[in-house]
Design an enzyme around this catalytic site. Sequence first.
Site, short mmCIF file in Angstrom:
data_model
loop_
_atom_site.label_atom_id
_atom_site.label_comp_id
_atom_site.label_asym_id
_atom_site.label_seq_id
_atom_site.Cartn_x
_atom_site.Cartn_y
_atom_site.Cartn_z
N ASP A 59 0.82 -1.22 0.00
CA ASP A 59 0.00 0.00 0.00
C ASP A 59 0.86 1.27 0.00
O ASP A 59 1.99 1.27 0.49
CB ASP A 59 -0.92 -0.02 1.23
N ASN B 61 -10.63 -2.85 -5.69
CA ASN B 61 -9.85 -1.88 -6.46
C ASN B 61 -10.43 -1.57 -7.84
O ASN B 61 -10.02 -0.60 -8.49
CB ASN B 61 -8.38 -2.32 -6.59
#
Length: 247
Positions: free
Chosen positions: A22, A70
């Site tokens: 991330d 996502n």
Amino acid sequence: MAEKRNETGRLAPPRHIAVIMDGNGRWAQKRGLPRTAGHKAGAETFRKIATYCKNIGVKYLTVYAFSTENWSRSEAEVSAIMALLKKYLLEAVDTMERDHIRLHFFGDMTPIAPELRALARETDEITEHLSRDDFQANVCLNYGGRDEIVRAARRFAADCAAGRRKPEELDEAAFSDYLDSRGVPDPDLIIRPSGELRLSNFLLWQCAYAEFYYTDTHWPDFDEAEMDRAIAAYHARDRRFGGVKQP
Ligand code: IPE
Ligand code: IPE
Ligand code: MG
């Protein structure tokens, strides 16, 4: 303590490390670059960290590359991530045999572009020819922990309906065999860079007894020294698995 020494008396690294890669977007924004530049840099970090993990004797590295959630990002960002995956898979096809790197995917590949799926099949075939003792990288693509569990439950139910299995045969080990992580031991250490203290749907079943390590460093800046710090923190933990610490 999680302290375990190998034959040479050195602390053995965790057998399985999982990483939520991330912070690519924030890394790029901080530099006035488009988010896609962050993904590009993050992909390079994956290459570097996978090599490092292999060299220090980690057996499995599982990385979260693209979640079931996502897809809600812009089409441009999603395409850029898929293009990067394609580039690295093409490279992997040429190098994994030479470097003894097994590659495996976790996630639902059905909505993934046919070209990318074909490449994933190719890397699966190469992996089949490599030794089970070789280092293995698991890439989570269109992966969600809940989705993985639902797909596993559906497959088990289908086996029951077809008379191949009986509901009473289901236990934790049997259920694990229906998951994408079939045959891979649970992660010992889960690392999340970039300061968020959450799992974001990563390895929900497998994380039962994992140790967690969080750092503010964005994934593209994550390096070998940072990995050493995560592993040192892991070694300092007392993994009791519900038992009582031995005096
Ligand atoms: C992780 O970085 C990569 C993917 C989720 C594909 P992000 O893109 O989430 O980066 P931040 O969290 O916005 O900084
Ligand atoms: C998790 O990161 C998914 C990957 C790293 C691939 P996200 O950036 O998508 O997670 P949230 O939105 O911060 O929870
Ligand atoms: Mg993020």
